[in-house]
Design a protein around this motif. Structure first.
Motif, PDB file in Angstrom:
ATOM      1  N   LYS A 144       0.839  -1.191   0.000  1.00 32.11           N
ATOM      2  CA  LYS A 144       0.000   0.000   0.000  1.00 32.11           C
ATOM      3  C   LYS A 144       0.880   1.251   0.000  1.00 32.11           C
ATOM      4  O   LYS A 144       1.933   1.290   0.639  1.00 32.11           O
ATOM      5  CB  LYS A 144      -0.898   0.024   1.240  1.00 32.11           C
ATOM      6  CG  LYS A 144      -1.787  -1.207   1.393  1.00 32.11           C
ATOM      7  CD  LYS A 144      -2.810  -1.310   0.286  1.00 32.11           C
ATOM      8  CE  LYS A 144      -3.733  -2.513   0.519  1.00 32.11           C
ATOM      9  NZ  LYS A 144      -4.719  -2.705  -0.569  1.00 32.11           N
ATOM     10  N   GLU A 145       0.423   2.275  -0.718  1.00 33.46           N
ATOM     11  CA  GLU A 145       1.178   3.522  -0.787  1.00 33.46           C
ATOM     12  C   GLU A 145       0.400   4.647  -0.103  1.00 33.46           C
ATOM     13  O   GLU A 145      -0.549   4.389   0.624  1.00 33.46           O
ATOM     14  CB  GLU A 145       1.480   3.829  -2.254  1.00 33.46           C
ATOM     15  CG  GLU A 145       2.332   2.720  -2.889  1.00 33.46           C
ATOM     16  CD  GLU A 145       2.733   3.004  -4.320  1.00 33.46           C
ATOM     17  OE1 GLU A 145       2.185   3.937  -4.937  1.00 33.46           O
ATOM     18  OE2 GLU A 145       3.624   2.294  -4.828  1.00 33.46           O
ATOM     19  N   LYS A 146       0.804   5.883  -0.326  1.00 33.26           N
ATOM     20  CA  LYS A 146       0.228   7.013   0.398  1.00 33.26           C
ATOM     21  C   LYS A 146      -1.282   7.137   0.223  1.00 33.26           C
ATOM     22  O   LYS A 146      -1.984   7.583   1.129  1.00 33.26           O
ATOM     23  CB  LYS A 146       0.908   8.308  -0.058  1.00 33.26           C
ATOM     24  CG  LYS A 146       2.383   8.395   0.317  1.00 33.26           C
ATOM     25  CD  LYS A 146       3.004   9.680  -0.207  1.00 33.26           C
ATOM     26  CE  LYS A 146       4.478   9.757   0.144  1.00 33.26           C
ATOM     27  NZ  LYS A 146       5.115  11.001  -0.395  1.00 33.26           N
ATOM     28  N   ASP A 147      -1.768   6.749  -0.950  1.00 32.21           N
ATOM     29  CA  ASP A 147      -3.208   6.854  -1.209  1.00 32.21           C
ATOM     30  C   ASP A 147      -3.995   5.655  -0.696  1.00 32.21           C
ATOM     31  O   ASP A 147      -5.202   5.546  -0.907  1.00 32.21           O
ATOM     32  CB  ASP A 147      -3.472   7.035  -2.702  1.00 32.21           C
ATOM     33  CG  ASP A 147      -2.950   5.862  -3.526  1.00 32.21           C
ATOM     34  OD1 ASP A 147      -2.347   4.935  -2.950  1.00 32.21           O
ATOM     35  OD2 ASP A 147      -3.148   5.869  -4.756  1.00 32.21           O
ATOM     36  N   GLY A 148      -3.305   4.741  -0.012  1.00 32.84           N
ATOM     37  CA  GLY A 148      -3.963   3.564   0.541  1.00 32.84           C
ATOM     38  C   GLY A 148      -4.118   2.423  -0.438  1.00 32.84           C
ATOM     39  O   GLY A 148      -4.691   1.378  -0.100  1.00 32.84           O
ATOM     40  N   MET A 149      -3.617   2.614  -1.653  1.00 35.81           N
ATOM     41  CA  MET A 149      -3.707   1.568  -2.672  1.00 35.81           C
ATOM     42  C   MET A 149      -2.316   1.153  -3.137  1.00 35.81           C
ATOM     43  O   MET A 149      -1.388   1.959  -3.134  1.00 35.81           O
ATOM     44  CB  MET A 149      -4.528   2.056  -3.876  1.00 35.81           C
ATOM     45  CG  MET A 149      -5.969   2.407  -3.562  1.00 35.81           C
ATOM     46  SD  MET A 149      -6.878   2.894  -5.050  1.00 35.81           S
ATOM     47  CE  MET A 149      -7.002   1.309  -5.885  1.00 35.81           C
ATOM     48  N   ARG A 154      -4.402  -0.576  -8.017  1.00 41.47           N
ATOM     49  CA  ARG A 154      -4.751   0.373  -9.075  1.00 41.47           C
ATOM     50  C   ARG A 154      -4.938  -0.341 -10.413  1.00 41.47           C
ATOM     51  O   ARG A 154      -5.799   0.035 -11.217  1.00 41.47           O
ATOM     52  CB  ARG A 154      -3.677   1.458  -9.188  1.00 41.47           C
ATOM     53  CG  ARG A 154      -3.640   2.408  -7.993  1.00 41.47           C
ATOM     54  CD  ARG A 154      -2.795   3.636  -8.280  1.00 41.47           C
ATOM     55  NE  ARG A 154      -1.376   3.337  -8.319  1.00 41.47           N
ATOM     56  CZ  ARG A 154      -0.585   3.308  -7.258  1.00 41.47           C
ATOM     57  NH1 ARG A 154      -1.087   3.555  -6.042  1.00 41.47           N
ATOM     58  NH2 ARG A 154       0.709   3.056  -7.381  1.00 41.47           N
TER      59      ARG A 154
END
Length: 225
Positions: A144-149, A154
């Motif tokens: 998971k990255e900063k955007d939660g995905m 994606r």
């Protein structure tokens, strides 16, 4: 600039190599949003969008002069891969060349995933290949990255939009809808079902002639009244 659906479809058919167009469209959707003049400054973690090829080339030349790393074009090809695939700051923005290289990279990742023995399922191997395409390994793309995905998240979201309705395939198994190999003749890429009693199929011309007034497909007699 964003490529139209029709333009992209033509390019994928011409330049996509061995990777399915749906898979490539998914990757391009995540990587560039189908904008062939996107440049990601990997060093500074910023993205830059340009209206034409000249502006994009000028920008990557500036990045190169500063020793900064970047990815470019539809498939966001990383500069570290340019030499191996015969690309330059100028040719990376060529639509077809970018697609070809993206396809080759993804194909290698896919077979690496299969050969690892960890992803016997085709779809799991494709997700692992997406992670590899993104980061050259099978783990980073699942984080998971900063955007939660994650990158794979994606990709899944993108393919759900692209692959809304799957291709209809021949029915197999038992039952009245079964299409057997004996009842289908294939020639020149066209499938002809076995003619009914009131039909004559000509496999040389690709036509089916009616020998009776009633059309075989007119199950409700709408066109025989």
């Amino acid at each position: 600039m964003v490529l139209t659906t029709a333009a992209l479809a033509g390019l994928l058919m011409q330049c996509g190599g061995n990777v399915d167009p749906v898979t490539l469209k998914t990757i391009f959707s995540v990587e560039s949003g189908f904008n062939p003049y996107v440049v990601a400054n990997v060093t500074k973690e910023t993205s830059h969008y340009f209206k034409n090829e000249n502006e994009a080339i000028h920008f990557v030349n500036e990045l190169a002069s500063k020793g900064e790393k970047y990815s470019a074009g539809l498939g966001q090809i990383y500069v570290g891969n340019f030499k191996s695939y015969g690309l330059t700051n100028e040719t990376v923005f060529d639509f077809c060349k970018n697609i070809k290289v993206a396809s080759q990279i993804f194909e290698k990742c896919y077979y690496r995933a299969l050969e690892s023995g960890k992803y016997p399922d085709e779809q799991d191997a494709l997700r692992a290949a997406a992670s590899c395409y993104y980061s050259n390994n099978f783990t980073r793309g699942f984080k998971k990255e900063k955007d939660g995905m994650s990158y794979v998240d994606r990709s899944n979201k993108a393919v759900n939009k692209i692959y809304a309705v799957p291709a209809m395939k021949p029915v197999t198994g038992s039952g009245e809808n079964e299409v057997s190999t004996q009842s289908v003749t294939m020639r020149r890429g066209v499938v002809f079902q076995k003619p009914e009693e009131n039909q004559v199929a000509d496999i040389n011309t690709g036509t089916v002639k009616q020998t009776q007034p009633k059309a075989a497909w007119d199950v409700f007699n709408d066109f025989s009244k």
